[in-house]
Design an enzyme around this catalytic site. Structure first.
Site, PDB file in Angstrom:
ATOM      1  N   TYR A 143       0.811  -1.221   0.000  1.00 26.34           N
ATOM      2  CA  TYR A 143       0.000   0.000   0.000  1.00 26.34           C
ATOM      3  C   TYR A 143       0.849   1.277   0.000  1.00 26.34           C
ATOM      4  CZ  TYR A 143      -3.763  -3.274   1.214  1.00 26.34           C
ATOM      5  OH  TYR A 143      -4.669  -4.310   1.219  1.00 26.34           O
ATOM      6  N   ASP A 204      -0.483 -11.419   8.670  1.00 22.30           N
ATOM      7  CA  ASP A 204       0.306 -12.503   8.062  1.00 22.30           C
ATOM      8  C   ASP A 204       1.792 -12.388   8.378  1.00 22.30           C
ATOM      9  OD1 ASP A 204      -1.593 -14.049   5.960  1.00 22.30           O
ATOM     10  OD2 ASP A 204      -2.185 -11.973   6.228  1.00 22.30           O
ATOM     11  N   HIS A 443       4.905  -6.082  -4.683  1.00 24.29           N
ATOM     12  CA  HIS A 443       3.487  -6.391  -4.758  1.00 24.29           C
ATOM     13  C   HIS A 443       2.641  -5.188  -4.391  1.00 24.29           C
ATOM     14  CE1 HIS A 443       2.418  -6.915  -0.361  1.00 24.29           C
ATOM     15  NE2 HIS A 443       3.719  -6.916  -0.308  1.00 24.29           N
ATOM     16  N   TYR A 524     -11.276  -1.540   0.849  1.00 20.74           N
ATOM     17  CA  TYR A 524     -11.179  -1.213   2.284  1.00 20.74           C
ATOM     18  C   TYR A 524      -9.904  -0.432   2.578  1.00 20.74           C
ATOM     19  CZ  TYR A 524      -7.543  -4.307   4.353  1.00 20.74           C
ATOM     20  OH  TYR A 524      -6.364  -4.882   4.754  1.00 20.74           O
ATOM     21  N   ARG A 525      -8.982  -0.424   1.610  1.00 19.63           N
ATOM     22  CA  ARG A 525      -7.649   0.138   1.841  1.00 19.63           C
ATOM     23  C   ARG A 525      -6.974   0.149   0.479  1.00 19.63           C
ATOM     24  NH1 ARG A 525      -3.890  -3.461   5.852  1.00 19.63           N
ATOM     25  NH2 ARG A 525      -2.114  -2.102   6.122  1.00 19.63           N
TER      26      ARG A 525
HETATM   27  C1  EUG Z   1      -3.481  -9.645   3.252  1.00 17.68           C
HETATM   28  C2  EUG Z   1      -2.778  -8.683   2.561  1.00 17.68           C
HETATM   29  C3  EUG Z   1      -3.230  -7.385   2.573  1.00 17.68           C
HETATM   30  C4  EUG Z   1      -4.359  -7.062   3.296  1.00 17.68           C
HETATM   31  C5  EUG Z   1      -5.042  -8.018   4.000  1.00 17.68           C
HETATM   32  C6  EUG Z   1      -4.582  -9.309   3.978  1.00 17.68           C
HETATM   33  C7  EUG Z   1      -3.080 -11.036   3.210  1.00 17.68           C
HETATM   34  C8  EUG Z   1      -2.541 -11.614   2.125  1.00 17.68           C
HETATM   35  C9  EUG Z   1      -1.457  -6.502   1.244  1.00 17.68           C
HETATM   36  O1  EUG Z   1      -2.648  -6.365   1.886  1.00 17.68           O
HETATM   37  O2  EUG Z   1      -4.788  -5.773   3.268  1.00 17.68           O
HETATM   38  C10 EUG Z   1      -2.455 -13.038   1.942  1.00 17.68           C
END
Ligand code: EUG
Length: 602
Positions: A143, A204, A443, A524-525
């Site tokens: 982001y 994560d 990414h 959401y973001r």
């Molecule tokens: C994930 C990644 C995100 C997010 C919510 C969950 C999980 C990835 C990069 O943004 O906003 C598997």
């Protein structure tokens, strides 16, 4: 950045990693450097001076600030831009750029040690009309990372010197933290105190700031996975320098700041989430009781279309708390990509990896052939779990070909065990291995929300797939299932050293945002460069919400110094000058100047 075989530990650095993840960190780092061809940017168009201030005045202003904070705590960004990797990342720019490296870049980075010093910086920014951009730790990966939206902003790195865990309360199950406290650090501290009765909820990757992630409304995977919903109490420095405490924190001598989030009167916390209305310097967070047992489970589903009935089965079970945690429903390409190997290992052609190719790979893996994997966790003692797991099994197996995977058959390094740790509040360092899918892997996420419904899941899946095919990008979707909604997270993994690949990622994202909005879906973001476009999709009633946000911005930040453009909210002095980015703006992040303020008129 240290040498390629070294990784800083949590004991050495607030942003370091815990000892028990050292080998994983070294491995993740090595994999990244194996495929890296991108060189460090030494073009030296640095330092960037923000628009609206003369270079010599700016340099003098920084000297003035250094007199207040100490020379070592004001760093001009005039050195080459080093990307590092995601656990040793820069605080000067986006290490995963979609635009040129030197677009979203800081002019300087400053390091306050206290709320009082944050106030001093804010007052200084008002005096000289300098855009500032606060970061907690700068790990907003996918982001924008640590980057400011306005080129040449002064980044306030809060985390480096404000990384104290101010309280862990074993009776109330709460804590109070500063911006530099990572999920790793909080987990370690709770373990070190021997508080086995309390769990934290983690994303994560555990390296991010608890405050940063929560303010951005990030997700985790226990029943406490909605981080924003689980916070209680903020301390905030306003754009004009005053400090407030929200909720019960406003009542001197209270003992409820971390247990009752609302206090009295309007609930102001929302103003400081995904906003540019203040700098959060303290936050309370609730902790989860150890449920007295837990058990991960995984189901495999054969066909793409199984997603539709699966979501219909999940919804009532999730709302009824038979499915208790924020689960992930992940696509098969991710099963392969998270191994951390380049896609060329499986496929050497251009364009998306063909289905038969990844299917062949899956057949060779212990999990076997599938399209979707459901990763869930059941909590409580065995007899409680059994009750829930039997219902889940009966329901999931209504889908023809659905298989429960026996964890016993999975090797120790299987990704399943990482999800197992995360859903039990034990931080890990595995998820981003898929950045190695392409060389110089970066990414960026497309993250729309929808109800937990089959038709919505299929619509979003098909919409994303169509655009990925059009732009020749591998499609990596995962659904994070909340209580009544789900976040679809689509990660575009691209070679950040290849301008054409960066453009394809950007173009694909912009199409998906518009496609989704046409169908009534919003994100959401989002990444810094997409914020204007996403904000513009929330335009009901002639943009009434943005008009309201702008009114607040003008009232709270009259000089427009705080994180201009964040979440698409531009201060008055930037408006109407082409600062917004959209389909037409190409690779340029800057507008044409800023209006004078009281302090720049002289
Ligand atoms: C994930 C990644 C995100 C997010 C919510 C969950 C999980 C990835 C990069 O943004 O906003 C598997």
């Amino acid at each position: 950045m240290g040498s390629i075989s070294e990784v800083p530990l949590l004991s050495e650095k607030h942003s370091g990693i815990p000892q028990n993840l050292l080998e994983k960190a070294k491995n993740a780092k090595a994999l990244i450097y194996e495929t890296r061809t991108k060189e460090t940017n030494t073009r030296q168009r640095l330092p960037i001076i923000p628009q609206g201030i003369e270079k010599d005045i700016f340099i003098r202003a920084l000297e003035k600030l250094a007199e207040q904070l100490g020379k070592d705590n004001v760093e001009v960004n005039d050195k080459p831009l080093v990307d590092g990797w995601y656990m040793e990342h820069p605080n000067t720019h986006d290490m995963m750029p979609i635009l040129d490296d030197e677009e979203l870049v800081a002019s300087a980075v400053v390091y306050p040690s206290s709320t009082e010093e944050v106030q001093k910086i804010v007052l200084w920014a008002n005096e000289y009309s300098v855009p500032i951009f606060p970061i907690s730790m700068g790990r907003n990966l996918g982001y924008g990372g640590a980057a400011p939206r306005v080129r040449g902003s002064v980044v306030i790195d809060l985390g480096k010197r404000m990384s104290k865990i101010l309280d862990i309360n074993p009776d109330d199950y709460t804590c109070l933290v500063e911006p530099g406290v990572s999920f790793y650090a909080l987990h370690e501290a709770i373990q070190a105190k021997g508080f086995a009765h309390m769990w934290i909820d983690i994303p994560d990757l555990g390296g991010g700031s608890v405050i940063g992630n929560t303010l951005d409304r990030g997700v985790g995977y226990t029943p406490y996975g909605d981080h924003w919903a689980c916070h209680s109490g903020l301390e905030v420095v306003l754009p004009t320098g005053e400090v407030i405490r929200t909720g019960m924190g406003a009542l001197p001598g209270n003992n409820t700041w971390q247990t009752f989030p609302y206090g009295f009167g309007p609930y102001s916390d929302g103003l400081f989430s995904q906003s540019n209305f203040g700098i959060v310097t303290k936050m309370g967070m609730t902790l989860m009781p150890n449920p007295g047992g837990h058990e991960s489970f995984m189901y495999a589903f054969e066909k793409e279309e199984d997603l539709e009935p699966l979501m219909e089965i999940i919804r009532p079970l999730r709302i009824g708390n038979i499915l208790e945690n924020v689960a992930q429903v992940r696509h098969a390409i991710q099963t392969i990509a998270v191994k951390g190997l380049p896609r060329t290992k499986y496929f050497s052609g251009d364009g998306p990896i063909p289905e038969h190719v990844f299917r062949e790979q899956l057949k060779k893996m212990p999990i076997g052939d599938h399209t979707w994997l459901y990763y869930g966790m059941s909590y409580g003692p065995p007899h409680i779990r059994q009750y829930k797991l039997e219902i889940i099994d009966k329901e999931f197996k209504k889908i023809p070909g659905a298989r429960k995977i026996d964890p016993e058959i999975l090797p120790e390094d299987e990704y399943f065990w990482s999800r197992d740790r995360i859903a039990a509040g034990v931080p890990d360092l595995v998820e981003l291995l898929w950045v190695n899918w392409v060389p110089n892997g970066a990414h960026v996420a497309f993250s729309p929300v929808s109800p937990i419904r089959g038709v919505d899941a299929m619509k979003l899946f098909n919409l994303g797939k169509r655009r990925h095919d059009e732009f020749g990008i591998d499609f990596l979707p995962a659904f994070c299932v909340g209580l009544r909604e789900m976040h679809l997270i689509v990660e575009i993994v691209y070679d950040k050293n290849d301008p054409a690949k960066r453009k394809a990622a950007n173009d694909c994202l912009r199409e998906m945002i518009d496609d989704a909005a046409k169908e009534g879906y919003g994100e959401y973001r989002t990444h810094l460069v997409l914020m204007d476009q996403v904000a513009d999709t929330y335009n009901w009633n002639d943009n009434a919400l943005m008009k309201f946000n702008e009114k607040l911005k003008d009232a709270l930040d009259p000089n427009g110094i705080m994180a201009p453009g964040k979440s698409g909210i531009w201060p008055k002095r930037y408006r109407g000058r082409g600062w917004e980015m959209g389909k037409e703006s190409g690779a340029k992040s800057e507008g044409d100047g800023v209006a004078l303020t009281e302090s720049t008129k002289f």
